[in-house]
Design a protein around this motif. Structure first.
Motif, PDB file in Angstrom:
ATOM      1  N   PRO A 226     -10.944  23.058 -22.033  1.00 31.59           N
ATOM      2  CA  PRO A 226      -9.445  22.931 -21.838  1.00 31.59           C
ATOM      3  C   PRO A 226      -9.004  22.566 -20.572  1.00 31.59           C
ATOM      4  CG  PRO A 226     -10.511  25.038 -23.223  1.00 31.59           C
ATOM      5  CD  PRO A 226     -11.564  23.951 -22.632  1.00 31.59           C
ATOM      6  N   ASP A 227      -9.788  22.874 -19.566  1.00 35.04           N
ATOM      7  CA  ASP A 227      -9.366  22.331 -18.145  1.00 35.04           C
ATOM      8  C   ASP A 227      -9.633  20.783 -17.938  1.00 35.04           C
ATOM      9  OD1 ASP A 227     -12.196  22.203 -17.709  1.00 35.04           O
ATOM     10  OD2 ASP A 227     -12.372  23.583 -16.167  1.00 35.04           O
ATOM     11  N   GLY A 228      -9.992  20.273 -18.689  1.00 34.62           N
ATOM     12  CA  GLY A 228     -10.008  18.638 -18.589  1.00 34.62           C
ATOM     13  C   GLY A 228     -11.436  18.143 -18.006  1.00 34.62           C
ATOM     14  N   ARG A 229     -12.429  19.164 -17.872  1.00 37.60           N
ATOM     15  CA  ARG A 229     -13.674  18.690 -17.673  1.00 37.60           C
ATOM     16  C   ARG A 229     -14.463  18.239 -18.568  1.00 37.60           C
ATOM     17  NH1 ARG A 229     -14.978  17.632 -12.098  1.00 37.60           N
ATOM     18  NH2 ARG A 229     -17.354  18.217 -12.705  1.00 37.60           N
ATOM     19  N   THR A 262     -14.103  18.752 -32.216  1.00 33.00           N
ATOM     20  CA  THR A 262     -14.977  19.746 -31.405  1.00 33.00           C
ATOM     21  C   THR A 262     -14.353  20.454 -30.150  1.00 33.00           C
ATOM     22  OG1 THR A 262     -16.743  18.154 -31.920  1.00 33.00           O
ATOM     23  CG2 THR A 262     -17.189  19.677 -30.036  1.00 33.00           C
ATOM     24  N   GLU A 263     -13.326  19.748 -29.428  1.00 34.45           N
ATOM     25  CA  GLU A 263     -12.734  20.349 -28.485  1.00 34.45           C
ATOM     26  C   GLU A 263     -11.913  21.697 -28.889  1.00 34.45           C
ATOM     27  OE1 GLU A 263     -12.014  16.176 -25.654  1.00 34.45           O
ATOM     28  OE2 GLU A 263     -10.048  17.189 -26.880  1.00 34.45           O
ATOM     29  N   THR A 264     -11.340  21.629 -30.051  1.00 34.44           N
ATOM     30  CA  THR A 264     -10.474  22.593 -30.713  1.00 34.44           C
ATOM     31  C   THR A 264     -11.431  23.720 -30.823  1.00 34.44           C
ATOM     32  OG1 THR A 264      -8.825  21.084 -31.805  1.00 34.44           O
ATOM     33  CG2 THR A 264      -9.002  23.305 -32.548  1.00 34.44           C
ATOM     34  N   ARG A 265     -12.715  23.507 -31.256  1.00 33.33           N
ATOM     35  CA  ARG A 265     -13.574  24.875 -31.430  1.00 33.33           C
ATOM     36  C   ARG A 265     -13.806  25.407 -30.084  1.00 33.33           C
ATOM     37  NH1 ARG A 265     -18.094  23.677 -35.907  1.00 33.33           N
ATOM     38  NH2 ARG A 265     -18.140  25.810 -35.623  1.00 33.33           N
ATOM     39  N   LEU A 266     -14.057  24.592 -29.171  1.00 33.72           N
ATOM     40  CA  LEU A 266     -14.352  24.896 -27.661  1.00 33.72           C
ATOM     41  C   LEU A 266     -13.332  25.471 -26.986  1.00 33.72           C
ATOM     42  CD1 LEU A 266     -16.327  21.793 -26.310  1.00 33.72           C
ATOM     43  CD2 LEU A 266     -17.296  23.919 -27.085  1.00 33.72           C
ATOM     44  N   ALA A 267     -12.092  25.053 -27.439  1.00 35.49           N
ATOM     45  CA  ALA A 267     -11.078  25.991 -26.756  1.00 35.49           C
ATOM     46  C   ALA A 267     -10.963  27.300 -27.156  1.00 35.49           C
ATOM     47  CB  ALA A 267      -9.626  25.041 -27.017  1.00 35.49           C
ATOM     48  N   ALA A 268     -11.224  27.407 -28.582  1.00 36.31           N
ATOM     49  CA  ALA A 268     -10.944  28.658 -29.276  1.00 36.31           C
ATOM     50  C   ALA A 268     -11.608  29.716 -28.678  1.00 36.31           C
ATOM     51  CB  ALA A 268     -11.353  28.498 -30.750  1.00 36.31           C
TER      52      ALA A 268
END
Length: 278
Positions: A226-229, A262-268
């Motif tokens: 979420p922080d862009g890294r 995948t990003e959505t799952r990580l952000a959750a």
């Protein structure tokens, strides 16, 4: 030799300067190296040399890790492997930290829908690690990158996508540091990666046009926290005849779609309320 009893462990060495904290740091370093030994395992001499420890000290720390079931020693080969407790702890951490846990469904869909090889790459200091490889059903495959392979930053489509997702100054410095390693792999590779990186930044995806293994091409898209890294990258590898411009556009769109899922799952993970585990 196979079948012979294990040598008796050396008597405990005096506590090193720095006390218990240094001993813990050394044990954790050994544990990390054992884990990176893969299915072949790691020998005592190899582990001692990699950590700079004397063999009796390395043996003593490995014995402690073995007693904690974090490490186990194959009784035939005498090589060290991760133990059952390490596996159990990793399974507990998978939902929160295991990008493979969150990307696997996307990898399976990509392999099924494209027929090609799908790879998950993660950053690891000045290198990247191929965490997983899932093959599609197309009969001709490229084997330029296998599960567990560790490459210098930027080498391969997934690695290049990760590099392109970093701040420009950071990525350029990283590429400069690893240039001697990449040049050792293939003369002319280091300057070629500078050009490939510029194109990846401009296009939003990475293309490896057979830089390492001729005829083995790849496309990569970064997965971001979420922080862009960059958390890692999804990539598709195929022979060059399956990487024409029209298909590149199709595959890139699929990679972007699955990377965003995948990003959505990580952000959750970062929005879940704290659990009361008392």
């Amino acid at each position: 030799m196979t079948g012979q009893p294990a040598p008796s462990p050396a008597p405990p060495a005096p506590e090193p300067a720095g006390g218990g904290a240094q001993a813990v740091a050394r044990a954790l370093s050994l544990l990390s190296l054992v884990g990176r030994g893969g299915s072949a395992g790691s020998g005592l001499a190899q582990l001692a040399a990699a950590t700079g420890l004397a063999r009796p000290t390395a043996r003593r720390l490995l014995l402690a890790l073995t007693e904690a079931r974090m490490v186990e020693q194959d009784r035939h080969t005498r090589r060290y492997h991760l133990g059952p407790e390490a596996y159990l702890l990793a399974s507990f951490a998978a939902e929160r930290h295991g990008i493979l846990h969150h990307a696997r469904d996307s990898m399976l869909r990509l392999a099924r829908d494209t027929g090609d090889t799908v790879l998950l790459t993660v950053p690891q200091g000045d290198h990247t690690l191929c965490l997983e490889r899932i093959e599609g059903d197309f009969p001709v495959r490229t084997h330029a990158l296998m599960r567990g392979d560790r490459k210098p930053a930027g080498v391969g489509a997934g690695a290049l996508a990760i590099l392109a997702a970093l701040p420009v100054a950071e990525a350029d410095a990283l590429l400069q540091r690893t240039a001697p390693l990449t040049e050792a792999m293939a003369p002319g590779l280091a300057p070629a990666l500078i050009e490939d990186l510029a194109r990846a930044r401009a296009s939003g995806h990475a293309l490896n046009p057979g830089r390492v293994v001729p005829g083995s091409w790849g496309l990569g898209v970064a997965i971001l926290w979420p922080d862009g890294r960059p958390a890692g990258a999804l990539s598709i590898a195929a022979i060059d005849s399956r990487m024409g411009e029209a298909r590149q556009a199709e595959l890139t769109a699929m990679l972007h779609h699955e990377a965003r899922l995948t990003e959505t799952r990580l952000a959750a993970l970062e929005t879940q309320p704290e659990r009361n585990i008392a």
